[in-house]
Each structure stands twice: as structure tokens, then as C-alpha cells.
Write a protein that holds these residues in place. Sequence first.
Motif, PDB file in Angstrom:
ATOM      1  N   UNK A 167     -44.189  50.785  33.797  1.00 32.41           N
ATOM      2  CA  UNK A 167     -45.001  51.260  32.741  1.00 32.41           C
ATOM      3  C   UNK A 167     -44.930  51.280  31.934  1.00 32.41           C
TER       4      UNK A 167
ATOM      5  N   UNK B 183     -51.887  57.036  29.513  1.00 31.54           N
ATOM      6  CA  UNK B 183     -52.414  57.149  28.150  1.00 31.54           C
ATOM      7  C   UNK B 183     -53.147  58.621  28.223  1.00 31.54           C
TER       8      UNK B 183
ATOM      9  N   UNK C 276     -42.569  49.463  29.928  1.00 31.76           N
ATOM     10  CA  UNK C 276     -42.736  47.875  29.414  1.00 31.76           C
ATOM     11  C   UNK C 276     -43.804  47.775  28.664  1.00 31.76           C
ATOM     12  N   UNK C 277     -45.262  48.340  28.261  1.00 30.72           N
ATOM     13  CA  UNK C 277     -45.768  48.603  27.230  1.00 30.72           C
ATOM     14  C   UNK C 277     -45.695  49.425  25.444  1.00 30.72           C
ATOM     15  N   UNK C 278     -45.515  49.149  24.685  1.00 35.14           N
ATOM     16  CA  UNK C 278     -45.154  49.616  23.354  1.00 35.14           C
ATOM     17  C   UNK C 278     -45.751  50.787  23.455  1.00 35.14           C
ATOM     18  N   UNK C 279     -46.835  51.376  23.774  1.00 42.58           N
ATOM     19  CA  UNK C 279     -48.221  52.233  23.535  1.00 42.58           C
ATOM     20  C   UNK C 279     -47.241  53.668  24.183  1.00 42.58           C
ATOM     21  N   UNK C 280     -46.066  53.070  24.567  1.00 48.38           N
ATOM     22  CA  UNK C 280     -45.814  54.286  25.625  1.00 48.38           C
ATOM     23  C   UNK C 280     -44.326  54.698  24.900  1.00 48.38           C
TER      24      UNK C 280
ATOM     25  N   UNK D  17     -52.370  53.084  33.946  1.00 50.39           N
ATOM     26  CA  UNK D  17     -52.000  52.548  31.703  1.00 50.39           C
ATOM     27  C   UNK D  17     -53.322  54.056  31.218  1.00 50.39           C
ATOM     28  N   UNK D  18     -54.183  54.281  31.953  1.00 53.68           N
ATOM     29  CA  UNK D  18     -55.660  55.463  31.739  1.00 53.68           C
ATOM     30  C   UNK D  18     -54.744  56.550  31.354  1.00 53.68           C
TER      31      UNK D  18
END
Lengths: 585, 151
Positions: B56, B25, B59-63, B21-22
Amino acid sequence: MSHIRIKVGMASCGVAAGAAEVYQAIQERLAAGGIEAKLEKTGCVGMCSWEPLIEITPPGAETVTYGNVDPKEVAGLLDRVAAGELPREGYTIVPRQETLADQVRIVLRNTGIIDPVSIDDYIAADGYKALAKVLDDMTREAVIDEIKESGLRGRGGAGFPTGLKWQFAYNEQKPKKYVICNADEGDPGAFMDRSVLEGDPHSIIEGMIICAYAIGADEGYLYVRAEYPMAIDHLRKALADAEARGYLGKSIMGSEFNFDLHIKEGAGAFVCGEETALMASIEGERGMPKIRPPFPAQSGLWKYPTNINNVETFANIAWIINNGAAAYNAHGTERSKGTKVFALAGKIKHSGLVEVPMGTPLRDVIYKVGGGMPTEKPFKAVQLGGPSGGCVPASLLDTLVDYDSITKTGAIMGSGGMVVMDTGTCMVDVAKFFLNFTQNESCGKCTFCRVGTKRMLEILERICAGEGRMSDIDTLYDLAENIAKGSLCGLGQTAPNPVLTTLRYFRDEYEAHIRNKRCPAGVCNALVSFTIDADKCVGCTLCARKCPTDAITGEVKKLHVINQELCIKCGACMTACRFGAVIKA
Amino acid sequence: MSNLELDRIISSYEGKKGVLIPLLQDAQKLEGYLSKEIMRYVAEHSDIRLADIYGVATFYTMFRLKPQGKHIIRVCKGTACHVSDAGALLDSLRDELGLTEGEDTTADGNFTVMEVACLGCCSLAPVIMVDATTYGKLTVNKVAGILKNYK
């Protein structure tokens, strides 16, 4: 001390309301000279409805808190203060004493008082004293006993006894253990964790260090949602300062105890508030919950024993150690001890953060502490516990805020969001809103949660569109039961609660939508009609220009009329009108 | 895309655990989104499988998997904002930016509009966040004035 002390509330809510401009205006006035003052930043005082606010304490005088401060009036105000006045006329004075009168501040003991990024401020407010006491005088077992004795229960929502949770992790004989702080505050309508993270980060860190000592962990994570950039900044600074002072790292305060703490930024997934999903996320995977047992205390992060508590839980720890379990459990009810922080929002006069003893009636929280309703529209319901919670009606306002009493209403304590709704809120629409949320946030692992919430949402959308059938209500109950049974984690198990509570207390509203094709609150566009108030319309033509179906006719400076046959009820005219002339009913 | 930059990011996480994840990011900061090329490159130059990266990233809205505008507008859709008519605010914002249904980025690439669950400023509802600045107590009429600052 001959300085005037000036404090500005600079949490992200204050900044959003314009506190940065106010701070700058104060700086500029002070730089111009002639006023001996010390300017400080502080966190969220909790009186958000008055933001931006400044607190002024002339030497030897009492503090006056000014609210809704306009940067333009700052210089004039400071001049008068310097001349020995504390003017009240013409300014908004925040009734701080009255607002705090019914509150007991344990978790919020420092927020809005100290400078959150100053470790010296925290230490001056008895910070790290509990850690010193634990390391010098208390065995690990004694710490756990003290927390058990305090009666503290997990403030993340489920209310599991914290001391017992620590005991489980302590019992495991493993070479490595972890402590995690769940700061993934995801419930819409809840912002207490943000305020503590921003306003008193060291109190959370100290709580985590004490926990690590008690359970025998040497490493920990603060899992913070990325939507809280200021919280992350303040935590980073606090971690670096704590390490520099020897409160973190190797041989903490000269003892043999080591503890390293890291920050992990969330990447945007509500389900990561669930502890097994949160750990999967720290491990770098999709945040999907796992079957328990094994519980995190036995096999958690990277399969090592792990203790997870939320922000508010950790913020209580140092206070309990310093003041003793008896002082803590003197507050509260038989089975819910201590205090609880609530985020008051929605249709309420004084929105903000409040901390009250467990067992305070809901009515007191809303009417005494929160000041009651902001307009003439009467109270209809209060939403507790976010997407896992429910709507509590006026008839149950005497319910006490403790875990068990709130659960009996069909809502849950949850993390402490309290969104007040008036008669202008449609309860079917609120249920639809939450189902839309859970449906979006379901990780997709369990079929009932993934598909069932979608089906429930479709039914609610149908009802709001005036196409509902009476059999839909039975289907909603049926789906609700199966989703609760067929889901692995709290997200799915509690997802039907907003629908179940609104059906239980506001069934007539569902029936009005279905049988009479009417939305009593006048919210659901398909079931209302838009008309133009002849007294308010000035004939500006804006609505007619915005109307996508040319349903509005009228000449310049003359009354406009909506043709109901052509109107598709999109609401564009109402949004466009600057005179409030479009009526939706 | 500068592969040197990406190499530096990948190597900065080498030998560490829980890095996906990081790492993504950091990688996303290069172009503002995760392009197919970036995801493939990371998979080829690390021991992380492309399937895990894609899993991943989705899955995460930030991406984000699409290019995004220069300024990000986050419209809060939390409970307090919802009961304060954030819906109308969003509609007028999209209208102001000339976004048609299904679009989230303006044609000139200046703005991307997103809905977010809750920004935690509930007492100032309804709220939007433009880049890192939060604006509260909004009305439909205030929106255009805010956007002017970013044009």
C-alpha cells in the motif's frame, strides 16, 4: 433590510487568486466602522478568470460583481458604496448576466450563491426538502422510477443510466448495502466536482441519502481525493451539521430509515476513480480494479451490494425530486438528458465552470459562454474527457455536447474537463503528455496497459525528439488496438484515445515531426531553434549566465547571440529572459 | 520515533475494517514519511502483514518512503498547466532551489518538490501549492518571490 450585502468567492481557486486577502481587507474596513454591511463567504461562482471577485448588493439595488479585485482598492470601493454609489469606472465589472445567459444551473444551483458551510443557507435554498418529500410521500420504487424517468446518466464519464444502476442495487436481497460517492476527481483539467464539494456539500449528501433510501442502504462513503483539503473540511462540517439536524444517523426525520455516512480520503492514485479500484482502496488495499461481473450492485464493498455514483450525479438528485423528472428531461437531447457541467480551461478567455443543457454545440460553449480565444492565436483543438478522451479539431466545433455525439469524434464526454488549445500547442506533445500520465497511473495489473502505454510513450518521446520513423505511426495504431482490448478497466481501455484522436485529426503534425524534423507549433525543443530578437534584447547578460553550454555570447548592454552549434535547446535562456527576447521557432 | 504515539495510532484502529490506509496516513504524520522502522513496527504490533503495508505504501503517491523537506512544493502538471508551460516553471523552480537531476529535496531539508497530476485550479494555470497554500497565474519570475516566504 438596510444592510449592504457583500459576498466573496472563497473556493480554493478564489483563495489561490487572493480572495483571502480581499476578505481580510473588507473585514478591516468594516471593523473601522461607518458602513452597515453583512459580509459573507460563498463558493465558486464559476467565473474563475475574474478571481478574486466580490459581489455587492446595496439595499434595494441590483447586485454588481467586481472582478480582479485588489485588496488595496477594497476600502475605497466600500466607502463609495456606502455613500450610495456603485462605481464601475476604473473597476473590472464581471458581466454576470451575459455569462449566465446561455447556462442552465441545476448542479451549480447553489454554488457561489450560498455559504457552503451553513446548513441554514442550504435549507433556505430548498435544501433537504427533497429528502422530506421522499420520506413522507414516496415509496422506494417511486424514487427509482422518478430517476429513471428523468433520463439522468452517470456524470463520471461512462454515462450509465443512474436509475437503472439504482434498480440493480435495489433488486439485491442482502442484509447490508452501501452507497458510495466517487469524489476522486482525478482527470487533469477537470475541477467541477471540487467546486460542488466545496461550494454546495449538502446537495451531494442529500442526493446520497435519497439514493440510500431508494436502494435500501444504511451506510455510505464519500471517497474524496486528498488534494482537495477545502472540500474535505466543508464535507466534514456538513456531515456533522446534517447529523445534528437529524438528516443522517438513526430514524432520519422521524422515519424508520437509518443512514450513516463517512468520509474516506484518497491517498493519491488516479486509478481509484474506477469503481472496483475505489472500493479496494476503501477496504484498505492497493487500488487495483477487479474483473466485472460481479458488478458492484451485486458484490461491491466488502462483498455487499453497492451503488457508486459521482459527485455531479448526486448533486442532480434533489433537484429532480423537487422539480420532477419532466422538468429535468425537458433539457437535453434524445439520449442525453439534463445539463452538464464543464470546466473550461487552457487557452480560453473566460475560464471557469459552466453548466449548459446537453446538446449545446461545442462552439457555443467555447465562444458564447467561454468568450472564445484570449489572444490572436486561433483555436486549434479542444481536449475533452481528460486522459480517456481526445482532441476535437476546429472542423468539428459544431458537435453537440451529448454522450453519443462526443463519442463519435473519438473523444468522450468524460467528467467534463474542456481544455482549449491554440496553434501554439503541439498535438504530438499533448498526446505524449497524456500517455506519460496514464503510463504513470497504470496500476500495473494488465500487461498491455502496464507495458503498452510505456512503449507508446517511448515512441511519442522519440517523435518529439526528431528521431521518429514513419513506421512508428503503424506501431502506435497497433499498440492502441491491443491496449484497448487487453485492459481490464477504463484507464487502460481508453488510454490510447489521446493518441488516436490526434493521429486522426492532426496526422500532418506527426508527419512534420517525423519527415521534416519540424514541430509546426514550435513546442518540441529538439525540433526548434532558439534565437535572440535584436529589438528586444537589452544586453542584460542573464541568458548567457544561465546557458549551460556557454552557447550565448555578447557584451553588457549589447545584443547577445546564440551559437546554434553549441546550443542544446534546453530553453534555459528563454525561461531566464525577462524581456521576451528569446524566440523559439 | 515515539513508540507510544505509534501504539496509540495502532490501537485507535483496532477492531475496525479497511484501516490500513488511514493508519499509515496517521503514522506518516509522525516523521513526515514512512520509515522502514515505522512499517516494521506497525506489522509487528498489529495483524497487518509487512508485505501488505509495503504494498500500500508504494502504491499511493501520498506515502513517502524518504524523509521530506519542511515545506512541500507541489507543482501541478495537469493539462491546463501543461499547455501553460508548467514544464518551464518546474525547471526554474528546481534551478532556483539548486536541485540536481534525481533530487527532490534541498540539501538544507527546507523544501521538497513534487509533481502532482492536477490541483483542480485549472483556470489559474500554471499553479503550484506550497504546503496548503495555492499560488496561481504564475510566471517563472514570480517563483523566487514566493519561495522567500518560506525561507
